[in-house]
Design an enzyme around this catalytic site. Structure first.
Site, PDB file in Angstrom:
ATOM      1  N   ALA A   1       3.515   5.416   2.220  1.00  0.00           N
ATOM      2  CA  ALA A   1       3.791   4.982   0.848  1.00  0.00           C
ATOM      3  C   ALA A   1       2.572   4.298   0.242  1.00  0.00           C
ATOM      4  O   ALA A   1       2.200   4.558  -0.904  1.00  0.00           O
ATOM      5  CB  ALA A   1       4.996   4.044   0.821  1.00  0.00           C
ATOM      6  N   TYR A   2       1.929   3.450   1.010  1.00  0.00           N
ATOM      7  CA  TYR A   2       0.720   2.764   0.545  1.00  0.00           C
ATOM      8  C   TYR A   2      -0.353   3.779   0.178  1.00  0.00           C
ATOM      9  O   TYR A   2      -0.967   3.715  -0.899  1.00  0.00           O
ATOM     10  CB  TYR A   2       0.222   1.817   1.637  1.00  0.00           C
ATOM     11  CG  TYR A   2      -1.000   1.016   1.284  1.00  0.00           C
ATOM     12  CD1 TYR A   2      -0.888  -0.216   0.646  1.00  0.00           C
ATOM     13  CD2 TYR A   2      -2.276   1.476   1.606  1.00  0.00           C
ATOM     14  CE1 TYR A   2      -2.014  -0.961   0.324  1.00  0.00           C
ATOM     15  CE2 TYR A   2      -3.402   0.736   1.291  1.00  0.00           C
ATOM     16  CZ  TYR A   2      -3.266  -0.481   0.653  1.00  0.00           C
ATOM     17  OH  TYR A   2      -4.384  -1.219   0.343  1.00  0.00           O
ATOM     18  N   GLY A   3      -0.590   4.742   1.071  1.00  0.00           N
ATOM     19  CA  GLY A   3      -1.602   5.758   0.810  1.00  0.00           C
ATOM     20  C   GLY A   3      -1.286   6.590  -0.415  1.00  0.00           C
ATOM     21  O   GLY A   3      -2.174   6.943  -1.194  1.00  0.00           O
TER      22      GLY A   3
ATOM     23  N   LYS B   1      -2.033   4.585  -3.606  1.00  0.00           N
ATOM     24  CA  LYS B   1      -3.467   4.456  -3.832  1.00  0.00           C
ATOM     25  C   LYS B   1      -4.074   5.792  -4.260  1.00  0.00           C
ATOM     26  O   LYS B   1      -4.996   5.826  -5.085  1.00  0.00           O
ATOM     27  CB  LYS B   1      -4.155   3.937  -2.564  1.00  0.00           C
ATOM     28  CG  LYS B   1      -3.843   2.480  -2.239  1.00  0.00           C
ATOM     29  CD  LYS B   1      -4.376   1.535  -3.299  1.00  0.00           C
ATOM     30  CE  LYS B   1      -4.291   0.078  -2.876  1.00  0.00           C
ATOM     31  NZ  LYS B   1      -4.847  -0.843  -3.878  1.00  0.00           N
TER      32      LYS B   1
END
Length: 270
Positions: free
Chosen positions: A174-176, A179
């Site tokens: 999710a973070y990737g 970003k």
């Protein structure tokens, strides 16, 4: 008789100091209470900018602001929740209220979710990382463009992305993903606002010695060792090293650079 010319240093005027990289500019920084954002606040002020620090935690903001002022810089702070549109707009407005203009902005603030495969990401965590890491920069950029347009006229924005956005990221999916979407927003904004003289770029840090990495290490023991092994320079970046890249992209020395995602990763993606 000795005719060797001499220089009387007592009467020779000193060479003027070189102007700072961000001299005369007003800078707005999110996530400025710690880590890369705090390092950016210190650096930007040393480079001649008047800075407004924004983050959620008042105590951290106050401490960094006092540190900047003690070093001779001009700084103030405002509490800002990147997940709240009104809070973001009010924070950007505070910069123009304080200093009369906005020239540059570093959208550094972000949140972290527990590492793990995509099917184990909780919906609440996904929604939170979306609200802060993607919607937050979108809200900030919209407010910053408006402020730059109506005050300084031209300027620059840098978004803090991650090397984890540049390829599949199974540990932080999710973070990737958020970003990577920030990279797309950066490129789109560069095309949209370039004709107005507003440049928009992103940096993609690699392994950096921040609280986020320490939290990730606690969740995934051995992470730091793995990251160092994948980094040709063999170490983590100091937060100021990342801030230096942002400062250059915000400065007039990068005047023909826009729409780029600059890796600052010690060679990890080479």
């Amino acid at each position: 008789m000795d005719n060797t010319p001499t220089t009387d240093t007592s009467t020779t005027p000193a060479a003027p100091a070189a102007p700072g990289l961000l001299a005369g500019k007003v800078a707005f920084i999110t996530g400025a209470g710690r880590g890369i954002g705090a390092a950016a606040a210190r650096l930007f002020a040393r480079e001649g900018a008047r800075v407004l620090l924004a983050a959620r935690t008042q105590a951290q903001l106050k401490a960094v602001t006092q540190e900047v002022r003690a070093a001779g810089g001009i700084a103030d702070h405002v509490v800002c929740d990147l997940a709240d549109a009104a809070s973001v707009r009010a924070a950007v407005d505070r910069a123009t209220d304080l200093y009369g203009r906005l020239d540059v902005a570093f959208n550094n603030g972000a949140t972290f979710v527990p590492p793990g495969p995509m099917d184990q990401v909780r919906e609440a965590d996904f929604d939170h990382v979306y609200a802060v890491n993607l919607k937050g920069p979108w809200l900030a950029m919209a407010a910053e463009v408006a402020a730059i347009r109506t005050t300084a006229g031209t300027g620059a924005i840098v978004n803090n992305s991650s090397v984890g956005s540049l390829r599949g990221n199974p540990e932080l999916p999710a973070y990737g993903a958020m970003k990577r979407a920030v990279n797309s927003l950066t490129e789109s904004a560069a095309i949209t606002y370039g004709p107005e003289g507003i440049r928009v770029n992103a940096i993609a840090p690699g392994h950096t010695a921040t609280e986020m990495i320490r939290t990730w290490e606690a969740e995934s023991p051995g992470l730091v060792k793995r990251l160092k092994a994948r980094t040709p320079l063999g170490r983590a970046a100091d937060p100021e090293e990342i801030a230096q890249a942002a400062a250059w992209l915000l400065s007039d020395r990068s005047s023909y650079v826009t729409g780029t995602v600059l890796r600052v990763d010690g060679g990890a993606r080479a």
